[in-house]
Design a protein around this motif. Sequence first.
Motif, PDB file in Angstrom:
ATOM      1  N   PRO A 148     -33.625 -24.723  29.389  1.00  0.00           N
ATOM      2  CA  PRO A 148     -33.655 -25.994  29.963  1.00  0.00           C
ATOM      3  C   PRO A 148     -34.976 -26.941  29.870  1.00  0.00           C
ATOM      4  O   PRO A 148     -34.895 -27.991  29.673  1.00  0.00           O
ATOM      5  N   PHE A 229     -31.420 -28.588  28.593  1.00  0.00           N
ATOM      6  CA  PHE A 229     -31.029 -29.349  29.996  1.00  0.00           C
ATOM      7  C   PHE A 229     -30.155 -30.672  29.395  1.00  0.00           C
ATOM      8  O   PHE A 229     -28.839 -30.820  29.806  1.00  0.00           O
ATOM      9  N   ASN A 232     -27.086 -29.707  27.490  1.00  0.00           N
ATOM     10  CA  ASN A 232     -25.898 -29.135  28.380  1.00  0.00           C
ATOM     11  C   ASN A 232     -25.190 -30.429  29.203  1.00  0.00           C
ATOM     12  O   ASN A 232     -23.935 -30.513  29.081  1.00  0.00           O
ATOM     13  N   LYS A 236     -20.836 -31.298  28.923  1.00  0.00           N
ATOM     14  CA  LYS A 236     -20.188 -31.424  29.981  1.00  0.00           C
ATOM     15  C   LYS A 236     -19.986 -32.980  30.338  1.00  0.00           C
ATOM     16  O   LYS A 236     -18.914 -33.057  30.918  1.00  0.00           O
TER      17      LYS A 236
ATOM     18  N   LEU B 180     -28.315 -34.068  39.731  1.00  0.00           N
ATOM     19  CA  LEU B 180     -27.769 -33.669  38.382  1.00  0.00           C
ATOM     20  C   LEU B 180     -28.455 -32.615  37.795  1.00  0.00           C
ATOM     21  O   LEU B 180     -29.627 -32.615  37.420  1.00  0.00           O
ATOM     22  N   SER B 181     -27.632 -31.343  37.556  1.00  0.00           N
ATOM     23  CA  SER B 181     -28.360 -30.163  36.874  1.00  0.00           C
ATOM     24  C   SER B 181     -27.474 -29.571  36.148  1.00  0.00           C
ATOM     25  O   SER B 181     -26.181 -30.044  35.824  1.00  0.00           O
ATOM     26  N   ILE B 182     -27.771 -28.286  35.588  1.00  0.00           N
ATOM     27  CA  ILE B 182     -26.851 -27.698  34.655  1.00  0.00           C
ATOM     28  C   ILE B 182     -26.310 -26.463  35.206  1.00  0.00           C
ATOM     29  O   ILE B 182     -25.995 -25.568  34.603  1.00  0.00           O
ATOM     30  N   LYS B 188     -30.722 -22.993  39.045  1.00  0.00           N
ATOM     31  CA  LYS B 188     -30.276 -23.581  37.789  1.00  0.00           C
ATOM     32  C   LYS B 188     -30.872 -24.939  37.721  1.00  0.00           C
ATOM     33  O   LYS B 188     -30.897 -25.897  38.557  1.00  0.00           O
ATOM     34  N   GLY B 189     -31.400 -25.315  36.428  1.00  0.00           N
ATOM     35  CA  GLY B 189     -31.808 -26.557  36.125  1.00  0.00           C
ATOM     36  C   GLY B 189     -33.320 -26.296  35.192  1.00  0.00           C
ATOM     37  O   GLY B 189     -33.487 -25.228  34.917  1.00  0.00           O
ATOM     38  N   THR B 193     -36.043 -30.587  38.262  1.00  0.00           N
ATOM     39  CA  THR B 193     -34.936 -30.365  39.185  1.00  0.00           C
ATOM     40  C   THR B 193     -34.936 -29.331  40.154  1.00  0.00           C
ATOM     41  O   THR B 193     -34.778 -29.533  41.381  1.00  0.00           O
ATOM     42  N   GLU B 212     -22.926 -30.655  38.466  1.00  0.00           N
ATOM     43  CA  GLU B 212     -23.081 -30.704  37.170  1.00  0.00           C
ATOM     44  C   GLU B 212     -22.192 -31.858  36.428  1.00  0.00           C
ATOM     45  O   GLU B 212     -21.644 -32.612  37.300  1.00  0.00           O
TER      46      GLU B 212
END
Lengths: 336, 336
Positions: A148, A229, A232, A236, B180-182, B188-189, B193, B212
């Motif tokens: 990320p 980051f 991904n 998605k 907004l993240s992964i 996570k991120g 983030t 996501e």
Amino acid sequence: MRISIDAMGGDYAPQEIVAGTLQAAEKLKGLEKLFLVGDETAIKTELAKHKGAVPSCIEIVHASEVVGMGESPAVAIRRKKDSSITRALELVKDGKADAIFSAGNTGAAVAGATLKLRTLTGVARPAIAAIMPTPKDPFVLLDAGANPDSTPEMLQQFAVMGSIYSREILGVKNPNVGLLSIGEEAAKGNETTKKTFRLLDESHLNFSGNVESRDLFSGKVSVAVCDGFVGNVVLKTSEAVASMISSWLKIMFRANPVRILGYFLSRGVFKEMRSHADPSSHGGAPLLGANGIVIIGHGSSNAHATFNGIRVASEAIDHDLNHLIEAELASINPKT
Amino acid sequence: MRISIDAMGGDYAPQEIVAGTLQAAEKLKGLEKLFLVGDETAIKTELAKHKGAVPSCIEIVHASEVVGMGESPAVAIRRKKDSSITRALELVKDGKADAIFSAGNTGAAVAGATLKLRTLTGVARPAIAAIMPTPKDPFVLLDAGANPDSTPEMLQQFAVMGSIYSREILGVKNPNVGLLSIGEEAAKGNETTKKTFRLLDESHLNFSGNVESRDLFSGKVSVAVCDGFVGNVVLKTSEAVASMISSWLKIMFRANPVRILGYFLSRGVFKEMRSHADPSSHGGAPLLGANGIVIIGHGSSNAHATFNGIRVASEAIDHDLNHLIEAELASINPKT
């Protein structure tokens, strides 16, 4: 060549993984060994379902644990010492296999590979290379989620690895690299992309400058480089938009009998499109930069996707992908 | 209320901008003044094309220069002192107008607004809020491109501004905010983030945690917060995928006569979808956080989009949007 397969990884494991491995054993040339790693009883049950004798290249390696799709990768790799992904990676680490295919928990495959296999000389961190469909040729998007926070130096390594993968495995002559950014000019982007632009511009890569995400799907570049980051998010978002449009179309085509007839007449369109965009035909995403060939299949991998994952792994071994990457990186950074 | 309109901004300026302004003058209530800013002769020619007398609220403000769509925003704003966007912004700065609408060079509108209007108390940098279509309700995505390197504190401000816009202008009761993240877990991120997660979690916003990008289009959140680089990538990736699928469908529906008939019977589907996803119905993207209401129209704005841009500007004035933002930010950061 010898390939280690995580028989328990993925939504349809072990059934579809074993079925795909049997297809590979029959169709692919030059295979010495296909290790099916996982619960021995479950794998034997699947093998018994298939007609004829089990090909001699197939060997079961028992592993008593499985990393679930929803588990925390770091925790699972640390605690489940006898998981199928860990045992499968160890075969590569110990020199018993040249490559591994897993359709299981992606994070666990990345964490496990980084921990067990370490990286190639000149590579700071391995990157997930997603093979993205377009109406023309697919392009390589990396990193698609492993890192990320990637540095400009890492992005430069990703560019080298992506170019070699595009040329050797996807057959693109002189693949060009785009730096994913939010404007075409060198000055557009964030701090990381601006520094990366200079590194790529000074390198001997076939660098096409910044590429905006709106141009990715028109086939403008063979390789798109970005941090994990952003990669991904692109992966998605594109899956989400495609799936949203497809659900919308389904609902609207059912609105009245005339439209239902229209759909019936043109349903070949949707079949053709699904098959073109099918990620299973590319066999999953390679984790480039690990010291060993690692192919990560989609969680939804069926037998066909597993077959293709093993096929891509065998091609990467055949092309000596990792030595090419090390040689190219050594020529860019002689000091490393 | 008084709204300043950049008559020369956009691919179809001044024709469609003037036409949309006339529609607004006829249909919207409470308008005291609509300033059409740009080349006086060109604007008069467009006004003359329309039947009936020019509504008394319309006033032309001459500006001799135009910032082109491809020009460098910073350079254009610095050099073209008599451009339509600069003059239109000055009307707001000087208190002669309450809001501005421009469908011209987005970067120039952002740079000009930041320079001329400055920001609201408590706002470090203004953010572009894109209104994104989904099969259900649209969601607000911000920042969609103004700040490629946003800090966690800026992202928190974006969350506040997006929530207020969603509630006041889109009519969402108690809008929820996703970061907004992964990955959905707090851990996570990327570094930005992770820090932002803590800030949002401690705030009194209706925070739903990480979201996501694959869940954005299923209506999971009313407001999605991210830095301007990522937001711009989401915006352009979704446009690119939608446009790629649409071109694919067009080609494949023409492949044989049966499919052409199928298309003919079901063409209502595509019309319905285009209208649902039409960005012009939301009037463009507000630049939130500037000290003045700024609505940025899409470059392809037609009369309908211009009308909606002016309508949204009038609603933002009516709801006293900027005072609500300042009050809310003051309650979060009493020290500011």
